[in-house]
Design a protein around this motif. Structure first.
Motif, PDB file in Angstrom:
ATOM      1  N   THR A   1      -3.157  -1.640   7.068  1.00  0.00           N
ATOM      2  CA  THR A   1      -3.301  -0.649   8.139  1.00  0.00           C
ATOM      3  C   THR A   1      -2.341   0.521   7.932  1.00  0.00           C
ATOM      4  OG1 THR A   1      -3.937  -2.393   9.695  1.00  0.00           O
ATOM      5  CG2 THR A   1      -3.203  -0.297  10.637  1.00  0.00           C
TER       6      THR A   1
ATOM      7  N   ARG B   1      -6.534   7.832   8.734  1.00  0.00           N
ATOM      8  CA  ARG B   1      -6.728   7.355   7.370  1.00  0.00           C
ATOM      9  C   ARG B   1      -8.197   7.043   7.134  1.00  0.00           C
ATOM     10  NH1 ARG B   1      -2.911   4.507   7.801  1.00  0.00           N
ATOM     11  NH2 ARG B   1      -1.431   5.967   6.890  1.00  0.00           N
ATOM     12  N   SER B   2      -8.659   7.220   5.911  1.00  0.00           N
ATOM     13  CA  SER B   2     -10.015   6.854   5.533  1.00  0.00           C
ATOM     14  C   SER B   2      -9.943   5.807   4.423  1.00  0.00           C
ATOM     15  CB  SER B   2     -10.796   8.082   5.042  1.00  0.00           C
ATOM     16  OG  SER B   2     -12.124   7.741   4.713  1.00  0.00           O
ATOM     17  N   LEU B   3     -10.582   4.673   4.649  1.00  0.00           N
ATOM     18  CA  LEU B   3     -10.578   3.571   3.689  1.00  0.00           C
ATOM     19  C   LEU B   3     -11.866   3.659   2.864  1.00  0.00           C
ATOM     20  CD1 LEU B   3      -9.387   0.729   6.110  1.00  0.00           C
ATOM     21  CD2 LEU B   3      -8.000   2.353   4.780  1.00  0.00           C
TER      22      LEU B   3
ATOM     23  N   GLY C   1      -3.220   1.973   3.823  1.00  0.00           N
ATOM     24  CA  GLY C   1      -4.586   2.115   3.347  1.00  0.00           C
ATOM     25  C   GLY C   1      -4.836   1.443   2.012  1.00  0.00           C
TER      26      GLY C   1
ATOM     27  N   TRP D   1      -7.486  -4.537   3.755  1.00  0.00           N
ATOM     28  CA  TRP D   1      -6.702  -3.313   3.626  1.00  0.00           C
ATOM     29  C   TRP D   1      -5.394  -3.398   4.411  1.00  0.00           C
ATOM     30  CZ3 TRP D   1      -9.528   0.555   0.930  1.00  0.00           C
ATOM     31  CH2 TRP D   1     -10.915   0.340   0.847  1.00  0.00           C
TER      32      TRP D   1
ATOM     33  N   LYS E   1     -12.787   4.335   8.951  1.00  0.00           N
ATOM     34  CA  LYS E   1     -11.758   5.300   9.319  1.00  0.00           C
ATOM     35  C   LYS E   1     -10.866   4.733  10.428  1.00  0.00           C
ATOM     36  CE  LYS E   1     -14.288   9.465   7.925  1.00  0.00           C
ATOM     37  NZ  LYS E   1     -13.378   9.772   6.795  1.00  0.00           N
TER      38      LYS E   1
END
Length: 287
Positions: free
Chosen positions: A96, A60-62, A99, A94, A49
């Protein structure tokens, strides 16, 4: 992309990067006042996260890993990419900002437990419980080299500040120094009597500091490189003079063993974290 020079700008505060991309010389200006104060966390819930430091808001949640996300890093000083290493034996790269997952790096046969970008943000190194480290090309998403030589799990790794050397610390009680360009083993540092837990270059790459389960758990240099911080299972952290080895200060207050420690960017604050997830902050001044 190959970084040639990094220049500091006094006002407005910023960094100017001079680099070569596609055979063409380019520059990029980074305004420090415009940088978002974000941080990332990896979790047993299989996600990474991104958070806003000031507000504590989740940005954001990856998601995409199939097991614990154990190792995470920004590609500083750029900050536009995040790497996540997982117990699912893969590493993901990823964006930034969006995401988006650029690449999934596959090749390790066991859990990935440490990772690091080189300073130029062209390579990513991953260390695994399979006793190897691997170097990955960030643009192509391909494996560049496998570093073979340890006889036990690799638990720590780090590039030097120029990006031409990488060190790996292992449960085999040794630290290995590698050529990042060729993957060739240059030196094996022997002396610890327990598993290596951390390893780091100082700023000018003239020294390497290592921590071990032989009573020093974690180690790191301050930004100036003149002090070393150690955190131990004896529930204390200690500050040392890097030149003389003299203990400058003993930091006490934890009720359990300390497994992580770090300086802030100014080098005037220390954070220590114990096994039960309690953390302490210490402010100090070094003359």
């Amino acid at each position: 992309m190959a970084l040639r020079r990094l220049l500091l700008r006094y006002f407005p505060p910023g960094i100017i990067l001079e680099y070569v991309e596609g055979g063409e010389s380019k520059t990029r200006s980074i305004d420090l006042l415009d940088l978002r104060p974000d941080f990332i966390t990896g979790s047993y819930d299989r996600t990474c996260k991104l958070w806003d430091t000031a507000s504590g808001e989740e940005l954001r949640s990856l998601e995409g890993h199939r097991n614990v996300v154990y190792a995470i890093a920004f590609n500083n000083p750029y900050g536009d990419k995040i790497a996540t290493g997982s117990f699912d034996k893969t590493c993901k790269l990823w964006s930034t900002e969006t995401g988006q997952c650029y690449h999934t790096f596959r090749g390790h046969s066991a859990e990935i437990v440490c990772l690091s970008f080189n300073p130029q943000s062209t390579l990513l190194a991953t260390g695994s419980m399979d006793t190897t480290a691997k170097l990955w090309d960030l643009e192509k998403g391909e494996e560049v080299a496998t570093l073979n030589g340890h006889s036990a799990e690799i638990i720590a790794l780090s590039f030097n500040t120029t990006g031409d050397r990488i060190i790996t610390g292992s449960f085999d009680h040794t630290v290995a120094v590698w050529d990042a360009g060729t993957g060739r083993l240059l030196h094996t540092l022997i002396g610890h009597r327990g598993e290596i837990s951390s390893a780091q270059f100082n700023w000018d790459c003239s020294l390497i500091v290592t921590g071990s389960m032989d009573k020093t758990c974690m180690v790191c240099f301050n930004p100036k490189g003149n002090c070393i911080l150690t955190a131990s299972s004896d529930k204390t952290a200690r500050l040392w003079d890097a030149a003389t080895g003299h203990c400058l200060q003993i930091l006490e207050g934890h009720a359990d063993e300390i497994f992580s420690c770090a300086f802030n960017y100014k080098g005037d604050t220390i954070i220590t974290v114990e096994e039960l997830s309690k953390f302490d902050k210490f402010d100090f001044e070094i003359t």
